[in-house]
Design an enzyme around this catalytic site. Structure first.
Site, short mmCIF file in Angstrom:
data_model
loop_
_atom_site.label_atom_id
_atom_site.label_comp_id
_atom_site.label_asym_id
_atom_site.label_seq_id
_atom_site.Cartn_x
_atom_site.Cartn_y
_atom_site.Cartn_z
N ASP A 10 0.97 -1.41 0.35
CA ASP A 10 0.34 -0.04 0.11
C ASP A 10 0.74 0.89 0.29
O ASP A 10 0.24 2.53 0.77
CB ASP A 10 -0.69 -0.15 1.43
CG ASP A 10 -2.18 -1.14 1.44
OD1 ASP A 10 -2.03 -2.15 0.10
OD2 ASP A 10 -3.10 -1.23 2.28
N LYS A 110 -6.95 -5.12 -2.97
CA LYS A 110 -7.43 -5.03 -1.82
C LYS A 110 -8.30 -4.54 -1.83
O LYS A 110 -8.92 -3.05 -1.77
CB LYS A 110 -6.84 -6.40 -0.78
CG LYS A 110 -6.21 -5.01 -0.21
CD LYS A 110 -5.19 -5.08 1.41
CE LYS A 110 -4.54 -3.62 1.13
NZ LYS A 110 -4.78 -3.29 1.49
N CYS A 152 -1.61 -2.29 8.15
CA CYS A 152 -2.13 -3.26 6.80
C CYS A 152 -0.58 -4.03 6.98
O CYS A 152 -0.91 -5.37 6.77
CB CYS A 152 -2.72 -1.95 5.72
SG CYS A 152 -3.82 -1.92 5.02
#
Ligand SMILES: [Zn+2]
Length: 200
Positions: A10, A110, A152
């Protein structure tokens, strides 16, 4: 035989300075990681490179409702809307990834319709789950970098260790939101989850 994957979690515009959910230090880390990915010796450690992207189409309560204040724990400002500029990987890093010719790059997305903190909740462009792809590639060990250490990156690391991968977080290439939470993870939280930590 061991086979190593690097998972870059990310590193997207919305999670870096100037983004809607900015994490301090994101741009600097992206630049350091881009430099590492241009270094043959660093890339040579790995057999596979994975990038994950938060990629929201309609993630329900993951986005605070209009007019509501996000709690920054389970509800967040709108971020990483699928296809938006904010959902892109930082260009300097993405260019370095695109320049890698020696190992395969797997791009994972995701959070399409609900919150997804772990990269293992993501799928490839062919709708293949990350876990299935890593297993079919024979991956045994994963190093994890990215944003955010306490969300994350953490969840991806816990999932990886639970799935049986030798799992290491690369501290120099991870940035977090809450300093105390990040310090606790490095002091004991990662170790308790079976996750190792290395600087880089
Ligand atoms: Zn999200």
């Amino acid at each position: 035989m061991r086979s190593n994957a690097l998972i870059v979690v990310d590193v997207q515009y919305d999670f870096c300075e100037g983004g809607s959910l900015a994490v301090v230090g994101g741009l600097g880390m992206a630049s350091r990681l881009a430099a590492a990915l241009r270094d043959e010796a660093f890339v040579g450690r790995y057999d596979v490179l994975v990038t994950t992207q938060d990629w929201h189409i309609d993630p329900g309560a993951h986005f605070a409702a209009a007019g509501q204040v996000p709690d920054f724990q389970t509800s967040w400002p709108v971020h990483c809307v699928a296809g938006s500029d904010g959902a892109r990987i930082i260009a300097e890093l993405d260019d370095a990834v695109a320049g890698i010719e020696t190992i395969p790059v797997i791009r994972v997305f995701k959070g399409h319709y609900s919150a997804a903190y772990s990269g293992f909740e993501g799928v490839t462009g062919d709708d293949e789950r990350l876990l299935d792809r890593l297993r079919s590639d024979g991956v045994t060990d994963v190093d994890i970098a990215g944003i955010a250490t306490d969300y994350c990156v953490k969840q991806t690391a816990i999932h990886a260790a639970d799935a049986g991968f030798g799992t290491t977080v690369l501290q120099d290439f991870a940035v977090g939101i809450d300093d105390a939470d990040v310090a606790a993870l490095y002091a004991s939280g990662f170790a308790a989850a079976g996750v190792s930590v290395r600087h880089r």
